[in-house]
Design a protein around this motif. Structure first.
Motif, PDB file in Angstrom:
ATOM      1  N   GLU A 109      81.856 167.816  18.189  1.00 51.05           N
ATOM      2  CA  GLU A 109      82.078 166.881  19.283  1.00 51.05           C
ATOM      3  C   GLU A 109      82.676 165.578  18.758  1.00 51.05           C
ATOM      4  N   CYS A 110      83.728 165.112  19.434  1.00 53.21           N
ATOM      5  CA  CYS A 110      84.390 163.865  19.044  1.00 53.21           C
ATOM      6  C   CYS A 110      84.365 162.824  20.150  1.00 53.21           C
ATOM      7  N   ARG A 111      83.687 163.133  21.267  1.00 57.34           N
ATOM      8  CA  ARG A 111      83.682 162.213  22.412  1.00 57.34           C
ATOM      9  C   ARG A 111      82.326 161.548  22.598  1.00 57.34           C
ATOM     10  N   HIS A 211      91.685 166.923   8.502  1.00 62.43           N
ATOM     11  CA  HIS A 211      90.684 167.185   9.542  1.00 62.43           C
ATOM     12  C   HIS A 211      91.097 168.413  10.342  1.00 62.43           C
ATOM     13  N   ALA A 212      90.268 169.462  10.317  1.00 61.78           N
ATOM     14  CA  ALA A 212      90.601 170.720  10.992  1.00 61.78           C
ATOM     15  C   ALA A 212      90.281 170.706  12.482  1.00 61.78           C
ATOM     16  N   GLY A 213      89.688 169.623  12.972  1.00 61.66           N
ATOM     17  CA  GLY A 213      89.262 169.596  14.369  1.00 61.66           C
ATOM     18  C   GLY A 213      90.096 168.716  15.268  1.00 61.66           C
ATOM     19  N   LEU A 214      91.339 168.465  14.902  1.00 68.45           N
ATOM     20  CA  LEU A 214      92.162 167.534  15.662  1.00 68.45           C
ATOM     21  C   LEU A 214      92.555 168.052  17.045  1.00 68.45           C
ATOM     22  N   ASP A 215      92.343 169.339  17.297  1.00 72.19           N
ATOM     23  CA  ASP A 215      92.636 169.874  18.633  1.00 72.19           C
ATOM     24  C   ASP A 215      91.520 169.581  19.634  1.00 72.19           C
ATOM     25  N   GLY A 216      90.407 169.023  19.167  1.00 69.76           N
ATOM     26  CA  GLY A 216      89.363 168.628  20.092  1.00 69.76           C
ATOM     27  C   GLY A 216      88.056 169.377  19.931  1.00 69.76           C
ATOM     28  N   PRO A 217      87.092 169.090  20.821  1.00 68.03           N
ATOM     29  CA  PRO A 217      85.748 169.676  20.735  1.00 68.03           C
ATOM     30  C   PRO A 217      85.766 171.195  20.817  1.00 68.03           C
ATOM     31  N   ARG A 253      88.420 177.130  11.854  1.00 68.46           N
ATOM     32  CA  ARG A 253      88.477 175.674  11.982  1.00 68.46           C
ATOM     33  C   ARG A 253      87.090 175.051  11.782  1.00 68.46           C
ATOM     34  N   TYR A 254      86.095 175.678  12.394  1.00 66.78           N
ATOM     35  CA  TYR A 254      84.747 175.118  12.278  1.00 66.78           C
ATOM     36  C   TYR A 254      84.254 175.186  10.834  1.00 66.78           C
ATOM     37  N   ALA A 255      84.523 176.303  10.173  1.00 62.99           N
ATOM     38  CA  ALA A 255      84.118 176.442   8.776  1.00 62.99           C
ATOM     39  C   ALA A 255      84.774 175.365   7.916  1.00 62.99           C
ATOM     40  N   LYS A 256      86.035 175.074   8.203  1.00 60.18           N
ATOM     41  CA  LYS A 256      86.743 174.040   7.456  1.00 60.18           C
ATOM     42  C   LYS A 256      86.123 172.673   7.722  1.00 60.18           C
ATOM     43  N   MET A 257      85.766 172.407   8.968  1.00 60.90           N
ATOM     44  CA  MET A 257      85.156 171.118   9.303  1.00 60.90           C
ATOM     45  C   MET A 257      83.804 170.928   8.624  1.00 60.90           C
ATOM     46  N   ARG A 258      83.047 172.013   8.471  1.00 54.74           N
ATOM     47  CA  ARG A 258      81.753 171.899   7.796  1.00 54.74           C
ATOM     48  C   ARG A 258      81.931 171.449   6.352  1.00 54.74           C
TER      49      ARG A 258
END
Length: 278
Positions: A109-111, A211-217, A253-258
């Motif tokens: 979550e980024c919001r 950052h692998a999560g730039l596409d959003g939540p 993507r989630y694995a990369k963010m972790r």
């Protein structure tokens, strides 16, 4: 866990009915709420909330109550029609039902801080800040539904769900609701981390060039059958994703963010620093 005990909405008819049926079977068994609670491995306050129709009964709770109270399948049948009422967005209901049975839940979550980790005060501020401002009744309904969902974090469930949360540091640095609301929220996050072995919280630092999560939540969920589903939410919309190829991409993507976020221990240190700076 922070909860509202004085400003809860009126129970929905289906939840109230389930509560009355549950109470009748409990009394038939000659048990008080305090005597019954440990038999289903929940707190007496949870039993009281369910019987008052103010909390949706978790599936595992229903199964245990069926066995303890020898309810002839009546509680199980009544639970199928028990609904949260208007407290959850219509597009979120299907995902909420899947959450109750999930064995793993991953959330980036980024919001805002995810609803499963929110405090009462923070939840209210988030709801009040977004136009059009809801009515007081709508706020109470939404808060009650949000905290009913937090029962999912419990380690006393028959099969506790494994949670991973990745939250942007910027969400806390925003100080939504002011310093007191933020301090309470940080204390709550630290408490959840300390008391729930099944919950892992990671902050994504402010400075993260890759950052692998730039596409959003994103939310990912594993079912008891070890199938994965995803959920993406925008403004006034929600989308359940079941396509395996799409889910594979989101898992990558989630694995990369972790790996890009702070470790859980470093996250605790940062939360303590943020609290000290308030």
């Amino acid at each position: 866990m922070t909860n509202s005990t004085t400003n809860e909405p009126e129970p929905s008819d289906s939840l109230k009915t389930f509560g009355l049926v549950h109470k009748a079977f409990r009394k038939r068994a000659g048990l008080t709420q305090e005597e019954f609670a440990p038999l289903v491995r929940y707190q007496p306050s949870t039993v009281a909330s369910i019987e008052q129709g103010r909390r949706l009964p978790p599936r595992v709770y229903v199964e245990r109550a069926e066995e303890v109270l020898d309810a002839f399948g009546v509680l199980r049948a009544a639970a199928k029609y028990a609904t949260r009422g208007p407290g959850l967005a219509s597009w979120f209901h299907k995902w909420a039902d899947l959450e109750e049975q999930a064995i793993s839940l991953y959330t980036y979550e980024c919001r805002v801080v995810p609803g499963l980790l929110q405090t009462d005060a923070y939840a209210r501020v988030v709801m009040w800040n977004v136009p059009q401002r809801p009515t007081d009744e709508q706020v109470e309904q939404r808060v009650a539904a949000r905290f009913a969902r937090q029962e999912l974090l419990s380690t006393s469930r028959e099969r506790p769900t494994a949670f991973s949360f990745i939250v942007e540091q910027a969400v806390l640095e925003r100080h939504t609701g002011g310093e007191e609301v933020t301090r309470e929220l940080i204390n709550h996050l630290l408490q959840v981390n300390a008391q729930h072995w099944n919950v892992e919280i990671q902050l994504m630092p402010l400075r993260q060039p890759v950052h692998a999560g730039l596409d959003g939540p994103v939310r990912l969920l594993e079912t008891p059958e070890n199938e994965w589903l995803a959920y993406a939410e925008g403004q006034k919309t929600g989308h359940l994703i079941s396509d395996r190829q799409a889910i594979s991409v989101l898992q990558q993507r989630y694995a990369k963010m972790r790996s890009q976020a702070l470790t859980p221990d470093d996250t605790v240190s940062l939360l303590q620093q943020l609290r000290g700076a308030l």
